[in-house]
Design an enzyme around this catalytic site. Sequence first.
Site, mmCIF file in Angstrom:
data_model
loop_
_atom_site.group_PDB
_atom_site.id
_atom_site.type_symbol
_atom_site.label_atom_id
_atom_site.label_comp_id
_atom_site.label_asym_id
_atom_site.label_seq_id
_atom_site.Cartn_x
_atom_site.Cartn_y
_atom_site.Cartn_z
ATOM 1 N N ASP A 118 0.882 -1.166 0.000
ATOM 2 C CA ASP A 118 0.000 0.000 0.000
ATOM 3 C C ASP A 118 0.924 1.221 0.000
ATOM 4 O O ASP A 118 1.503 1.565 1.025
ATOM 5 C CB ASP A 118 -0.872 -0.043 1.263
ATOM 6 C CG ASP A 118 -1.757 1.194 1.411
ATOM 7 O OD1 ASP A 118 -1.658 2.120 0.587
ATOM 8 O OD2 ASP A 118 -2.539 1.215 2.378
ATOM 9 N N ASP A 119 1.084 1.806 -1.182
ATOM 10 C CA ASP A 119 1.989 2.943 -1.328
ATOM 11 C C ASP A 119 1.170 4.232 -1.234
ATOM 12 O O ASP A 119 1.008 4.812 -0.154
ATOM 13 C CB ASP A 119 2.743 2.802 -2.655
ATOM 14 C CG ASP A 119 3.715 3.941 -2.906
ATOM 15 O OD1 ASP A 119 4.130 4.587 -1.943
ATOM 16 O OD2 ASP A 119 4.049 4.196 -4.082
ATOM 17 N N ARG A 121 -2.001 4.263 -2.013
ATOM 18 C CA ARG A 121 -3.335 3.723 -1.746
ATOM 19 C C ARG A 121 -4.284 3.842 -2.950
ATOM 20 O O ARG A 121 -5.455 3.489 -2.877
ATOM 21 C CB ARG A 121 -3.926 4.393 -0.492
ATOM 22 C CG ARG A 121 -5.011 3.584 0.178
ATOM 23 C CD ARG A 121 -5.283 4.024 1.593
ATOM 24 N NE ARG A 121 -4.388 3.323 2.506
ATOM 25 C CZ ARG A 121 -4.375 3.496 3.822
ATOM 26 N NH1 ARG A 121 -5.228 4.344 4.380
ATOM 27 N NH2 ARG A 121 -3.554 2.824 4.585
ATOM 28 N N TYR A 190 11.091 -6.630 -3.927
ATOM 29 C CA TYR A 190 10.468 -7.939 -3.700
ATOM 30 C C TYR A 190 11.260 -9.029 -4.422
ATOM 31 O O TYR A 190 11.844 -8.773 -5.489
ATOM 32 C CB TYR A 190 9.004 -7.897 -4.156
ATOM 33 C CG TYR A 190 8.159 -7.079 -3.217
ATOM 34 C CD1 TYR A 190 7.765 -7.600 -1.988
ATOM 35 C CD2 TYR A 190 7.806 -5.765 -3.526
ATOM 36 C CE1 TYR A 190 7.031 -6.838 -1.091
ATOM 37 C CE2 TYR A 190 7.058 -4.997 -2.636
ATOM 38 C CZ TYR A 190 6.681 -5.545 -1.425
ATOM 39 O OH TYR A 190 5.946 -4.798 -0.526
ATOM 40 N N TRP A 192 10.452 -11.540 -6.238
ATOM 41 C CA TRP A 192 10.056 -11.945 -7.597
ATOM 42 C C TRP A 192 10.610 -10.989 -8.659
ATOM 43 O O TRP A 192 10.503 -11.283 -9.838
ATOM 44 C CB TRP A 192 8.532 -12.079 -7.723
ATOM 45 C CG TRP A 192 7.732 -10.970 -7.132
ATOM 46 C CD1 TRP A 192 7.475 -9.752 -7.685
ATOM 47 C CD2 TRP A 192 7.067 -10.984 -5.858
ATOM 48 N NE1 TRP A 192 6.708 -9.000 -6.837
ATOM 49 C CE2 TRP A 192 6.432 -9.725 -5.718
ATOM 50 C CE3 TRP A 192 6.944 -11.919 -4.830
ATOM 51 C CZ2 TRP A 192 5.685 -9.381 -4.583
ATOM 52 C CZ3 TRP A 192 6.193 -11.566 -3.712
ATOM 53 C CH2 TRP A 192 5.585 -10.327 -3.597
HETATM 54 P P1 5GP Z 1 -0.285 2.471 -4.910
HETATM 55 O O1 5GP Z 1 0.486 3.750 -5.080
HETATM 56 O O2 5GP Z 1 -1.513 2.472 -5.761
HETATM 57 O O3 5GP Z 1 -0.571 2.170 -3.452
HETATM 58 O O4 5GP Z 1 0.647 1.300 -5.433
HETATM 59 C C1 5GP Z 1 0.719 1.038 -6.797
HETATM 60 C C2 5GP Z 1 1.691 -0.041 -7.136
HETATM 61 O O5 5GP Z 1 3.001 0.541 -7.197
HETATM 62 C C3 5GP Z 1 1.850 -1.209 -6.200
HETATM 63 O O6 5GP Z 1 0.866 -2.210 -6.371
HETATM 64 C C4 5GP Z 1 3.214 -1.724 -6.596
HETATM 65 O O7 5GP Z 1 3.119 -2.553 -7.731
HETATM 66 C C5 5GP Z 1 3.944 -0.455 -6.957
HETATM 67 N N1 5GP Z 1 4.804 -0.047 -5.840
HETATM 68 C C6 5GP Z 1 4.637 0.997 -5.011
HETATM 69 N N2 5GP Z 1 5.634 1.061 -4.121
HETATM 70 C C7 5GP Z 1 6.459 0.035 -4.396
HETATM 71 C C8 5GP Z 1 7.692 -0.445 -3.814
HETATM 72 O O8 5GP Z 1 8.236 0.092 -2.848
HETATM 73 N N3 5GP Z 1 8.254 -1.539 -4.394
HETATM 74 C C9 5GP Z 1 7.703 -2.168 -5.469
HETATM 75 N N4 5GP Z 1 8.340 -3.229 -5.949
HETATM 76 N N5 5GP Z 1 6.545 -1.764 -6.031
HETATM 77 C C10 5GP Z 1 5.929 -0.676 -5.503
#
Ligand code: 5GP
Length: 210
Positions: A118-119, A121, A190, A192
């Site tokens: 959850d970055d 969100r 991560y 993977w």
């Molecule tokens: P959101 O900003 O919508 O919460 O996150 C969107 C997407 O950005 C996540 O599902 C993920 O794929 C990618 N993401 C955000 N932060 C990171 C991080 O720290 N590491 C990785 N590997 N992906 C991230």
Amino acid sequence: MSETPEKFYISYNNIHKLCQQTAKEILDKNEKPDVIIGISGGGLIPARIIRTFLKKKGEKNIPIQAIGLSLYEDLGLDDSVETIGKEVIRTQWLDFGALDKHFDSLIGKKVLIVDEVDDTRTTLHYAVSELEKEVHEQQKRLNRLNEKTTFTVFVLHNKDKPKRADLPKEMLESGHYMAAVTVPDVWLCYPWEADDIEEQTRLAKLQGND
Ligand code: 5GP
């Protein structure tokens, strides 16, 4: 005081244990889900692992559905940072045919939505609000508005930062938002995505993420 590293390396073992620990919390609350929805691609591996630990001996496997969401960076008309908007693109959605084999609909079910992080969100907000909308439409169509569907979100990591979108207050306040670990606003690597999995695991161990 030691500085926060720029990147956190995460091992498969660590992810396995975080899923196991969260599954126990869910089962302890008697809230075993009827269906797991993994947000593709990062939510798929945690979704599969947590299913193992949510299953009790002799019970059927919990069905997993994948939904695909991608963030599309819309730079807007002028390209100042403030106008950057994030739009979510739906690349894959629920397979209702497959769901029907297990049960009639999502109405009245416990639904576990899984993603890795959850970055901002934005993705989770989109997933939860669209799924809620979907179920509400089904309820209206089938005249079953009195049945309660429970959505729970599970992420491996929640970044402690201001979010660009929100999740339902009820979800946050009722324990239906579960982040295994809360981390500072750093980049999470991560396993993977690793070219060299041995080095990834070594670095994760050094940071205590094993
Ligand atoms: P959101 O900003 O919508 O919460 O996150 C969107 C997407 O950005 C996540 O599902 C993920 O794929 C990618 N993401 C955000 N932060 C990171 C991080 O720290 N590491 C990785 N590997 N992906 C991230």
